[in-house]
Motif scaffolding. Structure first.
Motif, PDB file in Angstrom:
ATOM      1  N   ILE A 198      -6.620  -4.172  20.483  1.00  0.00           N
ATOM      2  CA  ILE A 198      -6.622  -3.453  21.743  1.00  0.00           C
ATOM      3  C   ILE A 198      -5.624  -4.162  22.655  1.00  0.00           C
ATOM      4  O   ILE A 198      -5.853  -5.305  23.069  1.00  0.00           O
ATOM      5  N   GLY A 199      -4.516  -3.479  22.954  1.00  0.00           N
ATOM      6  CA  GLY A 199      -3.441  -4.166  23.658  1.00  0.00           C
ATOM      7  C   GLY A 199      -2.849  -5.229  22.753  1.00  0.00           C
ATOM      8  O   GLY A 199      -2.460  -4.963  21.629  1.00  0.00           O
ATOM      9  N   SER A 200      -2.828  -6.445  23.217  1.00  0.00           N
ATOM     10  CA  SER A 200      -2.302  -7.551  22.404  1.00  0.00           C
ATOM     11  C   SER A 200      -3.409  -8.480  21.920  1.00  0.00           C
ATOM     12  O   SER A 200      -3.134  -9.592  21.488  1.00  0.00           O
ATOM     13  N   VAL A 201      -4.664  -7.997  21.989  1.00  0.00           N
ATOM     14  CA  VAL A 201      -5.813  -8.836  21.650  1.00  0.00           C
ATOM     15  C   VAL A 201      -6.553  -8.248  20.448  1.00  0.00           C
ATOM     16  O   VAL A 201      -6.801  -7.035  20.388  1.00  0.00           O
ATOM     17  N   GLY A 202      -6.913  -9.100  19.502  1.00  0.00           N
ATOM     18  CA  GLY A 202      -7.771  -8.686  18.404  1.00  0.00           C
ATOM     19  C   GLY A 202      -9.222  -8.730  18.867  1.00  0.00           C
ATOM     20  O   GLY A 202      -9.690  -9.757  19.365  1.00  0.00           O
ATOM     21  N   ILE A 203      -9.928  -7.626  18.718  1.00  0.00           N
ATOM     22  CA  ILE A 203     -11.316  -7.535  19.155  1.00  0.00           C
ATOM     23  C   ILE A 203     -12.207  -7.399  17.929  1.00  0.00           C
ATOM     24  O   ILE A 203     -11.988  -6.529  17.077  1.00  0.00           O
ATOM     25  N   VAL A 204     -13.208  -8.268  17.843  1.00  0.00           N
ATOM     26  CA  VAL A 204     -14.173  -8.241  16.742  1.00  0.00           C
ATOM     27  C   VAL A 204     -15.541  -7.918  17.325  1.00  0.00           C
ATOM     28  O   VAL A 204     -15.995  -8.580  18.262  1.00  0.00           O
ATOM     29  N   VAL A 205     -16.192  -6.894  16.768  1.00  0.00           N
ATOM     30  CA  VAL A 205     -17.508  -6.475  17.222  1.00  0.00           C
ATOM     31  C   VAL A 205     -18.473  -6.524  16.044  1.00  0.00           C
ATOM     32  O   VAL A 205     -18.281  -5.820  15.054  1.00  0.00           O
ATOM     33  N   ILE A 206     -19.490  -7.369  16.143  1.00  0.00           N
ATOM     34  CA  ILE A 206     -20.542  -7.450  15.124  1.00  0.00           C
ATOM     35  C   ILE A 206     -21.834  -6.957  15.752  1.00  0.00           C
ATOM     36  O   ILE A 206     -22.244  -7.457  16.807  1.00  0.00           O
ATOM     37  N   THR A 207     -22.461  -5.970  15.128  1.00  0.00           N
ATOM     38  CA  THR A 207     -23.722  -5.421  15.634  1.00  0.00           C
ATOM     39  C   THR A 207     -24.781  -5.465  14.545  1.00  0.00           C
ATOM     40  O   THR A 207     -24.465  -5.455  13.354  1.00  0.00           O
ATOM     41  N   SER A 208     -26.034  -5.511  14.970  1.00  0.00           N
ATOM     42  CA  SER A 208     -27.138  -5.571  14.022  1.00  0.00           C
ATOM     43  C   SER A 208     -28.377  -4.942  14.637  1.00  0.00           C
ATOM     44  O   SER A 208     -28.606  -5.032  15.844  1.00  0.00           O
ATOM     45  N   SER A 209     -29.198  -4.327  13.785  1.00  0.00           N
ATOM     46  CA  SER A 209     -30.495  -3.818  14.214  1.00  0.00           C
ATOM     47  C   SER A 209     -31.523  -4.932  14.319  1.00  0.00           C
ATOM     48  O   SER A 209     -32.624  -4.731  14.842  1.00  0.00           O
ATOM     49  N   ALA A 210     -31.181  -6.113  13.812  1.00  0.00           N
ATOM     50  CA  ALA A 210     -32.048  -7.298  13.865  1.00  0.00           C
ATOM     51  C   ALA A 210     -31.399  -8.346  14.765  1.00  0.00           C
ATOM     52  O   ALA A 210     -30.208  -8.254  15.072  1.00  0.00           O
ATOM     53  N   PRO A 211     -32.142  -9.355  15.189  1.00  0.00           N
ATOM     54  CA  PRO A 211     -31.580 -10.360  16.099  1.00  0.00           C
ATOM     55  C   PRO A 211     -30.395 -11.120  15.507  1.00  0.00           C
ATOM     56  O   PRO A 211     -30.314 -11.341  14.309  1.00  0.00           O
TER      57      PRO A 211
END
Length: 231
Positions: free
Chosen positions: A114-127
């Motif tokens: 996004i733009g000049s930045v690498g974005i990492v998104v980790i999601t989980s249904s558990a904690p």
């Protein structure tokens, strides 16, 4: 493990990028505030800001076939990418080799530029619980989950087919196995000792929630736990 470019949700990444405009990472662990979902978002910048912790690599475990494999995402990774996240440790590390660690029961990872930045998104249904590091402390219960993961590793070594069954289970089922195990252990403690274990109250609440709202995950978790007990 090599991850190939994939289609990702750019709206999710753009929202994460906006939240990370002045941060290197943000974690929403889930417990003890609510039932979820949990998330960890990380910004990988070409040049460190020097204003906060500046991650340069995100590492986690994924499933390759029926086995666990280590995944690493950096600015050199071809993006966008998507990958399943298996149970175990997530680690973010900066240019100096300093890290922050988390424990997860599994989920999903999407990464893009996004733009000049690498974005990492980790999601989980558990904690996703914080397990210390440079910029954070330990979430309540992280020590118990770490010990439980150690028992999983032993079971993988001794029970044929267990690693495949664990890989096939969804994150809530793995989490249910942990909660059921923690509940059984707490019940063996004398009543007078329980107030000294604040995480035990969370375990009881989570056990009731999983039984009521996610009975299938609770049942699968019980099956996993029966194998863990064999070691």
């Amino acid at each position: 493990m090599t991850i190939e470019p994939a289609t990702v949700d750019l709206a999710v990444l753009a929202t994460a990028a906006e939240r990370l405009s002045t941060w290197g990472f943000l974690a929403h662990p889930d417990l003890p505030d609510g039932p979820g979902p949990a998330s960890l978002i990380v910004a990988l910048r070409d040049v460190p800001t020097l204003r906060h912790y500046d991650p340069e690599i995100v590492e986690f475990w994924s499933t390759d076939g029926e086995r666990g494999a280590r995944v690493a995402i950096t600015r050199a990774t071809r993006m966008p990418v998507a990958a399943d996240v298996s149970w175990g440790e997530i680690r973010i590390t900066d240019r100096l080799g300093v890290s922050n660690e988390y424990l997860t029961f599994g989920g999903h990872c999407e990464a893009g530029e996004i733009g000049s930045v690498g974005i990492v998104v980790i999601t989980s249904s558990a904690p996703i619980l914080r397990r210390g590091g440079h910029s954070q402390g330990w979430d309540e219960g992280a020590d118990a989950i770490g010990a439980f993961f150690g028992r999983l590793l032993v079971t993988v070594d001794y029970i044929p087919g267990f690693e495949a069954a664990l890989a096939a289970a969804d994150p809530l089922a793995r989490y249910a196995a942990f909660i059921a195990d923690a509940l059984a252990r707490d019940r063996r403690i004398r009543e007078a000792g329980r107030p000294e274990r604040p995480f035990a109250a969370i375990v009881r609440v989570e056990a009731a929630r999983l039984r009521s709202d996610h009975p299938d995950a609770w049942e699968v978790g019980a099956g996993l736990l029966s194998n863990i007990g064999r070691t």
